[in-house]
Design an enzyme around this catalytic site. Structure first.
Site, PDB file in Angstrom:
ATOM      1  N   THR A 121     -18.561 -14.937  31.128  1.00  0.00           N
ATOM      2  CA  THR A 121     -18.541 -15.516  32.474  1.00  0.00           C
ATOM      3  C   THR A 121     -17.191 -16.193  32.682  1.00  0.00           C
ATOM      4  OG1 THR A 121     -20.907 -15.870  32.340  1.00  0.00           O
ATOM      5  CG2 THR A 121     -19.729 -17.106  34.035  1.00  0.00           C
ATOM      6  N   GLU A 151     -22.842 -10.548  32.483  1.00  0.00           N
ATOM      7  CA  GLU A 151     -24.119 -10.440  31.782  1.00  0.00           C
ATOM      8  C   GLU A 151     -25.084 -11.488  32.342  1.00  0.00           C
ATOM      9  OE1 GLU A 151     -25.299  -8.136  29.620  1.00  0.00           O
ATOM     10  OE2 GLU A 151     -27.098  -9.288  30.102  1.00  0.00           O
ATOM     11  N   PHE A 152     -26.326 -11.070  32.584  1.00  0.00           N
ATOM     12  CA  PHE A 152     -27.317 -11.972  33.177  1.00  0.00           C
ATOM     13  C   PHE A 152     -28.468 -12.289  32.228  1.00  0.00           C
ATOM     14  CE2 PHE A 152     -25.208  -9.734  36.640  1.00  0.00           C
ATOM     15  CZ  PHE A 152     -24.846 -10.784  37.478  1.00  0.00           C
ATOM     16  N   CYS A 260     -24.672 -22.382  29.632  1.00  0.00           N
ATOM     17  CA  CYS A 260     -24.243 -21.667  30.847  1.00  0.00           C
ATOM     18  C   CYS A 260     -24.328 -22.496  32.121  1.00  0.00           C
ATOM     19  CB  CYS A 260     -25.058 -20.388  31.007  1.00  0.00           C
ATOM     20  SG  CYS A 260     -24.639 -19.157  29.752  1.00  0.00           S
ATOM     21  N   LYS A 320     -34.197 -24.845  25.959  1.00  0.00           N
ATOM     22  CA  LYS A 320     -35.366 -24.199  26.558  1.00  0.00           C
ATOM     23  C   LYS A 320     -36.138 -23.511  25.443  1.00  0.00           C
ATOM     24  CE  LYS A 320     -33.305 -19.813  27.893  1.00  0.00           C
ATOM     25  NZ  LYS A 320     -33.146 -18.884  28.990  1.00  0.00           N
TER      26      LYS A 320
HETATM   27  P1  NAD Z   1     -21.084 -17.930  21.760  1.00  0.00           P
HETATM   28  O1  NAD Z   1     -20.339 -19.196  21.637  1.00  0.00           O
HETATM   29  O2  NAD Z   1     -22.482 -17.841  21.248  1.00  0.00           O
HETATM   30  O3  NAD Z   1     -20.277 -16.725  21.082  1.00  0.00           O
HETATM   31  C1  NAD Z   1     -18.899 -16.541  21.198  1.00  0.00           C
HETATM   32  C2  NAD Z   1     -18.440 -15.775  19.969  1.00  0.00           C
HETATM   33  O4  NAD Z   1     -17.076 -15.396  20.170  1.00  0.00           O
HETATM   34  C3  NAD Z   1     -18.479 -16.596  18.689  1.00  0.00           C
HETATM   35  O5  NAD Z   1     -19.152 -15.896  17.672  1.00  0.00           O
HETATM   36  C4  NAD Z   1     -16.986 -16.811  18.341  1.00  0.00           C
HETATM   37  O6  NAD Z   1     -16.737 -16.872  16.942  1.00  0.00           O
HETATM   38  C5  NAD Z   1     -16.370 -15.569  18.956  1.00  0.00           C
HETATM   39  N1  NAD Z   1     -14.932 -15.717  19.254  1.00  0.00           N
HETATM   40  C6  NAD Z   1     -14.303 -16.779  19.830  1.00  0.00           C
HETATM   41  N2  NAD Z   1     -12.989 -16.533  19.929  1.00  0.00           N
HETATM   42  C7  NAD Z   1     -12.780 -15.299  19.413  1.00  0.00           C
HETATM   43  C8  NAD Z   1     -11.631 -14.489  19.225  1.00  0.00           C
HETATM   44  N3  NAD Z   1     -10.432 -14.914  19.614  1.00  0.00           N
HETATM   45  N4  NAD Z   1     -11.782 -13.287  18.643  1.00  0.00           N
HETATM   46  C9  NAD Z   1     -13.011 -12.849  18.253  1.00  0.00           C
HETATM   47  N5  NAD Z   1     -14.135 -13.570  18.411  1.00  0.00           N
HETATM   48  C10 NAD Z   1     -14.021 -14.776  18.977  1.00  0.00           C
HETATM   49  O7  NAD Z   1     -21.056 -17.569  23.328  1.00  0.00           O
HETATM   50  P2  NAD Z   1     -22.193 -16.854  24.186  1.00  0.00           P
HETATM   51  O8  NAD Z   1     -23.295 -17.823  24.461  1.00  0.00           O
HETATM   52  O9  NAD Z   1     -22.487 -15.534  23.598  1.00  0.00           O
HETATM   53  O10 NAD Z   1     -21.416 -16.660  25.560  1.00  0.00           O
HETATM   54  C11 NAD Z   1     -20.328 -15.749  25.669  1.00  0.00           C
HETATM   55  C12 NAD Z   1     -19.974 -15.612  27.153  1.00  0.00           C
HETATM   56  O11 NAD Z   1     -21.079 -15.029  27.855  1.00  0.00           O
HETATM   57  C13 NAD Z   1     -19.698 -16.930  27.859  1.00  0.00           C
HETATM   58  O12 NAD Z   1     -18.703 -16.726  28.832  1.00  0.00           O
HETATM   59  C14 NAD Z   1     -21.008 -17.260  28.528  1.00  0.00           C
HETATM   60  O13 NAD Z   1     -20.846 -18.067  29.680  1.00  0.00           O
HETATM   61  C15 NAD Z   1     -21.502 -15.891  28.916  1.00  0.00           C
HETATM   62  N6  NAD Z   1     -22.947 -15.745  29.044  1.00  0.00           N
HETATM   63  C16 NAD Z   1     -23.767 -16.384  28.158  1.00  0.00           C
HETATM   64  C17 NAD Z   1     -25.145 -16.238  28.274  1.00  0.00           C
HETATM   65  C18 NAD Z   1     -26.067 -16.948  27.321  1.00  0.00           C
HETATM   66  O14 NAD Z   1     -27.274 -17.012  27.622  1.00  0.00           O
HETATM   67  N7  NAD Z   1     -25.587 -17.472  26.217  1.00  0.00           N
HETATM   68  C19 NAD Z   1     -25.688 -15.425  29.281  1.00  0.00           C
HETATM   69  C20 NAD Z   1     -24.811 -14.757  30.147  1.00  0.00           C
HETATM   70  C21 NAD Z   1     -23.444 -14.942  30.012  1.00  0.00           C
END
Ligand code: NAD
Length: 429
Positions: A121, A151-152, A260, A320
């Site tokens: 996001t 992604e939703f 998020c 949650k």
């Molecule tokens: P997260 O923190 O769980 O995972 C991020 C991953 O990226 C980590 O494993 C980290 O080690 C890795 N990373 C960071 N920098 C890196 C780099 N330079 N090279 C390689 N890997 C790297 O994050 P998430 O919750 O999966 O969210 C990711 C994105 O998706 C965010 O923008 C979030 O807003 C969005 N999103 C999250 C959700 C959710 O429910 N968690 C839902 C929709 C969208």
């Protein structure tokens, strides 16, 4: 197709595992070498229902691999998804350091045409920034395109949501990019909305902000219900049957949390301000959300008068149910307040204890809800796990010092709790 997914957190790991399970060849990349090693050995680093099975099948099929090497992934893939974190900075702006780092690494390793897809996001125009950055590094000599595919999925039902999305949003700049993404999602039975890059980025923010708004709206109604003697759960039922409104996200409580909604609302306010529009509606959404924690503490104080030297049993630490994620969890913020006011906190969560221990080492963790309640002056419910809905209230009351039940998620029937002898207080009822 040959895909890679850079960033194997909640979104990236689910994305990589599901795509591989559906038949694509997938490389999952993470900078965290320990995580990559653990994943390669079949470990599952996050609690997410169904993920273990999908990951197991994908690994066994030989179609899923993990590496720390972005170059290897870029070389081997036609489409590269960026799924790294985009946390909020102090001023609410999204921190795009990880996205920028990955964009640069991709650029340095680009062997020929690749479609680079932002799934994280990100603020509007990030796609353009990624494109400009890659062009700069490659001096415009290597063909590539950038697309946006927000992604939703929801944590707690991420695998199901990923595989059965209400819609797939594809922001692209060419027919070629659209075709590639349609091919990636060819086995999905969901409507596909095709837009330009900025519109796709905006759809994600507009959607999350609207869901947060629904939660704050019902919490505002809950506050009114408390003053007027009405029951917000019934108000929500009555509203929810109206198909124009819908019942989802109309549960009053201690407010939204997670990694998020709080950051995305803050980022959207900042994006709007930078674009010359003061999104005051969203500022109020965030303010109401913060206030809900105070509402809960007020209910607790009404029951116990003071909190110092009281023993508070907290049920629920995750932001949650069905997740182990405590990022932005209202429970963590509320427990910190309880500790500051001198309360002794005992807590239990079916999945999030390990993550909570890292940020809250100072409280007592218990192995189950009844153990947590032993000798307590109040039980406070902060996450609506099904396990808590099924509690035997008589047994719970039997182990407590005082029969005070503060239901921060409105999971109990007030009448039933009161007839078990509890002083019961919900949110807006
Ligand atoms: P997260 O923190 O769980 O995972 C991020 C991953 O990226 C980590 O494993 C980290 O080690 C890795 N990373 C960071 N920098 C890196 C780099 N330079 N090279 C390689 N890997 C790297 O994050 P998430 O919750 O999966 O969210 C990711 C994105 O998706 C965010 O923008 C979030 O807003 C969005 N999103 C999250 C959700 C959710 O429910 N968690 C839902 C929709 C969208």
């Amino acid at each position: 197709m040959r895909l890679s997914v850079i960033g194997t957190g909640y979104v990236g790991l689910v994305t990589a595992a599901c795509f591989a399970d559906l038949g694509h060849e997938v490389i999952g990349v993470d900078q965290d070498a320990e995580r990559v090693r653990f994943l390669g050995e079949g470990g599952v680093p996050i609690y997410e229902p169904g993920l273990e099975d999908v990951l197991g099948r994908a690994l066994a099929s030989g179609r899923l691999h993990f590496t720390t090497d972005v170059g290897e992934a870029v070389n081997a893939s036609e489409v590269i998804f960026i799924t790294v974190g985009t946390p909020a900075r102090e001023d609410g702006e999204a921190d795009l350091t990880a996205v920028a780092t990955v964009a640069e690494e991709i650029a340095e390793n680009l062997p020929g045409y690749r479609l680079i897809v932002e799934k994280s996001t990100v603020p509007i125009r990030t796609g353009e920034r990624i494109r400009d950055q890659i062009r700069l590094v490659t001096r415009g000599k290597v063909p590539f395109e950038v697309a946006c595919n927000p992604e939703f999925l929801r944590e707690g039902s991420a695998v199901h949501d990923f595989l059965h999305p209400d819609r797939i949003v594809i922001g692209v700049e060419s027919g070629r990019a659209e075709e590639l993404l349609r091919e990636v999602y060819r086995s999905f039975d969901s409507p596909i909305v095709v837009t330009d890059l900025a519109t796709a980025e905006l759809i994600k923010h507009a959607s999350n902000a609207f869901l947060a708004l629904k939660i704050s709206y019902i919490n505002a109604i809950a506050n009114l219900c408390e003053r007027l003697g009405a029951d917000v759960s019934k108000v929500a039922d009555g509203m929810g049957y109206d198909r124009r409104i819908g019942r989802a996200f109309l549960n009053a409580g201690v407010g939204y949390g997670g990694s998020c909604f709080p950051k995305d609302v803050a980022a959207f306010i900042k994006i709007s301000r930078d674009a010359g529009y003061e999104f005051r509606l969203l500022e109020e959404v965030a303010r109401i959300n913060e206030e809900q924690r105070e509402v809960l503490l007020r209910h607790l104080k009404e029951a116990l008068w003071v909190l110092s030297n009281r023993t508070i049993a907290v049920l629920g630490l995750a932001y949650k149910p069905n997740t182990d994620d405590v990022r932005g969890s209202p429970a963590i913020a509320i427990i910190r307040r309880l500790c500051r006011e001198g309360a002794q906190v005992r807590a239990y969560d079916p999945a999030a204890e390990a993550n909570a221990r890292r940020v809250l080492p100072e409280i007592t963790y218990c192995p189950g809800p009844y153990e947590t309640a032993v000798g307590s002056d109040a039980v406070v419910v902060l996450t609506e796990w099904d396990e808590f809905r099924r509690l035997d209230l008589k047994r719970l009351r039997g182990v407590m010092r005082r029969p005070v039940l503060i239901d921060g998620r409105n999971i109990f029937d007030p009448g039933a709790a009161r007839s078990e002898g509890f002083y019961y207080s919900g949110m807006g009822r």
